[in-house]
Write an enzyme that holds these catalytic residues in place. Structure first.
Site, PDB file in Angstrom:
ATOM      1  N   ARG A 230       0.861  -1.180   0.000  1.00 21.87           N
ATOM      2  CA  ARG A 230       0.000   0.000   0.000  1.00 21.87           C
ATOM      3  C   ARG A 230       0.901   1.235   0.000  1.00 21.87           C
ATOM      4  O   ARG A 230       1.946   1.248   0.670  1.00 21.87           O
ATOM      5  CB  ARG A 230      -0.893   0.032   1.254  1.00 21.87           C
ATOM      6  CG  ARG A 230      -2.056  -0.973   1.236  1.00 21.87           C
ATOM      7  CD  ARG A 230      -3.098  -0.615   0.186  1.00 21.87           C
ATOM      8  NE  ARG A 230      -4.242  -1.514   0.184  1.00 21.87           N
ATOM      9  CZ  ARG A 230      -4.391  -2.553  -0.646  1.00 21.87           C
ATOM     10  NH1 ARG A 230      -3.459  -2.849  -1.522  1.00 21.87           N
ATOM     11  NH2 ARG A 230      -5.491  -3.292  -0.604  1.00 21.87           N
ATOM     12  N   HIS A 278      -1.439  -0.276 -10.011  1.00 23.25           N
ATOM     13  CA  HIS A 278      -2.009  -1.233  -9.041  1.00 23.25           C
ATOM     14  C   HIS A 278      -2.416  -2.543  -9.734  1.00 23.25           C
ATOM     15  O   HIS A 278      -3.575  -2.945  -9.692  1.00 23.25           O
ATOM     16  CB  HIS A 278      -3.219  -0.609  -8.317  1.00 23.25           C
ATOM     17  CG  HIS A 278      -3.491  -1.267  -6.991  1.00 23.25           C
ATOM     18  ND1 HIS A 278      -3.804  -0.575  -5.851  1.00 23.25           N
ATOM     19  CD2 HIS A 278      -3.499  -2.574  -6.626  1.00 23.25           C
ATOM     20  CE1 HIS A 278      -4.000  -1.417  -4.846  1.00 23.25           C
ATOM     21  NE2 HIS A 278      -3.813  -2.638  -5.295  1.00 23.25           N
TER      22      HIS A 278
HETATM   23  P1  NAP Z   1      -1.050 -11.324   5.442  1.00 25.39           P
HETATM   24  O1  NAP Z   1      -1.177 -12.766   5.060  1.00 25.39           O
HETATM   25  O2  NAP Z   1      -1.908 -10.785   6.525  1.00 25.39           O
HETATM   26  O3  NAP Z   1       0.498 -11.108   5.844  1.00 25.39           O
HETATM   27  C1  NAP Z   1       0.960  -9.920   6.369  1.00 25.39           C
HETATM   28  C2  NAP Z   1       2.430 -10.076   6.741  1.00 25.39           C
HETATM   29  O4  NAP Z   1       2.914  -8.796   7.162  1.00 25.39           O
HETATM   30  C3  NAP Z   1       2.662 -11.051   7.905  1.00 25.39           C
HETATM   31  O5  NAP Z   1       3.850 -11.773   7.715  1.00 25.39           O
HETATM   32  C4  NAP Z   1       2.803 -10.092   9.098  1.00 25.39           C
HETATM   33  O6  NAP Z   1       3.593 -10.600  10.161  1.00 25.39           O
HETATM   34  C5  NAP Z   1       3.508  -8.929   8.448  1.00 25.39           C
HETATM   35  N1  NAP Z   1       3.310  -7.715   9.244  1.00 25.39           N
HETATM   36  C6  NAP Z   1       2.153  -7.095   9.549  1.00 25.39           C
HETATM   37  N2  NAP Z   1       2.378  -6.019  10.341  1.00 25.39           N
HETATM   38  C7  NAP Z   1       3.715  -5.999  10.555  1.00 25.39           C
HETATM   39  C8  NAP Z   1       4.566  -5.166  11.315  1.00 25.39           C
HETATM   40  N3  NAP Z   1       4.096  -4.136  12.026  1.00 25.39           N
HETATM   41  N4  NAP Z   1       5.886  -5.447  11.336  1.00 25.39           N
HETATM   42  C9  NAP Z   1       6.389  -6.502  10.640  1.00 25.39           C
HETATM   43  N5  NAP Z   1       5.628  -7.341   9.887  1.00 25.39           N
HETATM   44  C10 NAP Z   1       4.308  -7.078   9.856  1.00 25.39           C
HETATM   45  O7  NAP Z   1      -1.253 -10.385   4.173  1.00 25.39           O
HETATM   46  P2  NAP Z   1      -1.077 -10.766   2.627  1.00 25.39           P
HETATM   47  O8  NAP Z   1      -2.237 -11.526   2.123  1.00 25.39           O
HETATM   48  O9  NAP Z   1       0.281 -11.335   2.429  1.00 25.39           O
HETATM   49  O10 NAP Z   1      -1.175  -9.312   1.955  1.00 25.39           O
HETATM   50  C11 NAP Z   1      -0.275  -8.262   2.277  1.00 25.39           C
HETATM   51  C12 NAP Z   1      -0.771  -6.937   1.682  1.00 25.39           C
HETATM   52  O11 NAP Z   1      -0.567  -6.925   0.284  1.00 25.39           O
HETATM   53  C13 NAP Z   1      -2.284  -6.700   1.818  1.00 25.39           C
HETATM   54  O12 NAP Z   1      -2.609  -6.210   3.098  1.00 25.39           O
HETATM   55  C14 NAP Z   1      -2.533  -5.683   0.732  1.00 25.39           C
HETATM   56  O13 NAP Z   1      -2.393  -4.379   1.257  1.00 25.39           O
HETATM   57  C15 NAP Z   1      -1.411  -5.920  -0.269  1.00 25.39           C
HETATM   58  N6  NAP Z   1      -1.926  -6.399  -1.574  1.00 25.39           N
HETATM   59  C16 NAP Z   1      -1.595  -5.703  -2.704  1.00 25.39           C
HETATM   60  C17 NAP Z   1      -2.044  -6.123  -3.943  1.00 25.39           C
HETATM   61  C18 NAP Z   1      -1.662  -5.396  -5.205  1.00 25.39           C
HETATM   62  O14 NAP Z   1      -2.196  -5.713  -6.285  1.00 25.39           O
HETATM   63  N7  NAP Z   1      -0.754  -4.440  -5.171  1.00 25.39           N
HETATM   64  C19 NAP Z   1      -2.837  -7.276  -4.037  1.00 25.39           C
HETATM   65  C20 NAP Z   1      -3.157  -7.956  -2.884  1.00 25.39           C
HETATM   66  C21 NAP Z   1      -2.701  -7.514  -1.651  1.00 25.39           C
HETATM   67  P3  NAP Z   1       3.173 -11.936  10.979  1.00 25.39           P
HETATM   68  O15 NAP Z   1       3.485 -13.070  10.038  1.00 25.39           O
HETATM   69  O16 NAP Z   1       4.050 -11.923  12.162  1.00 25.39           O
HETATM   70  O17 NAP Z   1       1.702 -11.818  11.264  1.00 25.39           O
END
Ligand code: NAP
Length: 315
Positions: A230, A278
């Site tokens: 993001r 995006h």
């Molecule tokens: P997820 O499964 O919830 O994983 C989030 C990861 O970030 C986890 O490893 C978490 O740590 C880590 N994290 C969260 N807060 C943190 C912090 N304060 N310090 C260090 N690590 C932290 O999410 P996901 O499905 O992988 O998706 C990630 C993000 O990608 C989404 O939230 C979205 O914003 C973005 N996204 C972008 C697109 C695009 O097209 N550009 C598409 C889809 C998603 P833990 O493992 O310890 O919980």
């Protein structure tokens, strides 16, 4: 009689008809999907689960007995800020196909940086014939910030393609072949070693402005950044400062503070920035619809609610 499941998509979404068709087909005998506007008073009161995509919060509030909502998006920071804390539980889209799609994008743009494509494109425009020293993937360390669904799949794909991979998460993690860091000290360590930093953390209170002036200073000379998470996770001014000062070599940005990126943004024409609209991991409607149908089936038949967002943690 089949239960009615309200569907509340983004108001102007041009994809709403495609979603409506695919979701209805996936739900088939299980439930009837009905757009919010077509619900009767009784159907509004009876609804215990709804499918949403950037919904009007007033529409969600008009369903008083909702237990949970299934988002069609992976990032749910907007939903969390717009729905009341005591509102329905929020289930985000965790589609394995999306992880596959994202890992493909991470590999593609890592190779783009690894093979110096921005520099060679610039050289072509300037008519310059000049070869640059090439490293092997193993000599290139890629640090992945966020090791969830998307980060983990991306780290594995990078590793399978020969890169040296490190990762960073909130909680401590062990991943085969990936050196893992966590917490604030872990971030500085990762930044100090990575040639390419891939951002895949959700936007939360803790990750807002995660990468600013200090963090960019902690990066290696000539490191590059890929932000597929993001926009506000990175402080744009600090990023431009680090690029202009010649400390960072390039940034590939798919997400921005405001989208679409305003036409007067300096990012559009910066020669060290690649702007993407995006597109790194769009939801694949067919696979997402099948996943949503499985989640609804488990709830309607057995009362099982899928893993949902932890409001305190923020993701
Ligand atoms: P997820 O499964 O919830 O994983 C989030 C990861 O970030 C986890 O490893 C978490 O740590 C880590 N994290 C969260 N807060 C943190 C912090 N304060 N310090 C260090 N690590 C932290 O999410 P996901 O499905 O992988 O998706 C990630 C993000 O990608 C989404 O939230 C979205 O914003 C973005 N996204 C972008 C697109 C695009 O097209 N550009 C598409 C889809 C998603 P833990 O493992 O310890 O919980």
């Amino acid at each position: 009689m089949k239960p009615v499941v309200p569907f509340i998509p983004e108001a102007q979404s041009h994809e709403r008809n495609v979603w409506q068709r695919e979701l209805s087909a996936s739900l088939s005998d299980l439930a009837e999907l009905k757009p919010f506007e077509t619900l009767s008073e009784e159907e509004r009161r009876a609804a215990r689960v709804a499918i949403v995509a950037n919904p009007d919060p007033a529409h969600v509030a008009a369903l008083p007995n909702l237990v949970w909502v299934q988002s069609l998006w992976a990032g749910v920071e907007r939903l969390m800020s717009e729905l009341p804390e005591d509102g329905p539980l929020i289930v985000r889209l965790a589609d394995p196909q999306m992880a596959e799609t994202m890992s493909e994008a991470v590999l593609a743009w890592t190779l783009y940086l690894h093979r110096d494509m921005p520099r060679y494109m610039l050289q072509q425009r300037q008519g310059i014939w000049q070869e640059h020293f090439l490293k092997t993937p193993a000599e290139r360390t890629v640090g992945v910030l966020g090791l969830g669904n998307l980060g983990n799949a991306s780290a594995q794909r990078l590793k399978a393609n020969g890169f040296t991979v490190t990762g960073w998460s909130r909680s401590e993690k062990t991943l085969d072949g990936v050196r893992c860091f966590h917490g604030p000290d872990g971030l500085k360590q990762l930044l100090g070693e990575a040639d390419i930093v891939v951002v895949l953390v959700p936007l939360t209170d803790e990750t807002l402005g995660l990468l600013g002036e200090d963090e960019f200073k902690a990066c290696k000379q000539d490191a590059a950044i890929i932000n597929f998470a993001r926009g506000p996770v990175i402080e744009t001014g600090a990023l431009l400062g680090a690029l202009d000062a010649g400390h960072l070599s390039h940034a590939v940005l798919d997400v921005f503070d405001r989208e679409p990126l305003p036409s007067d943004s300096p990012l559009w024409h910066h020669e060290k920035v690649t702007v993407l609209p995006h597109i790194s991991a769009p939801t694949i409607i067919s696979t997402a619809s099948r996943l949503v149908a499985r989640n609804l089936k488990a709830f309607l038949e057995a009362g099982t609610i899928p893993d949902h967002v932890d409001r305190k943690r923020g993701y």
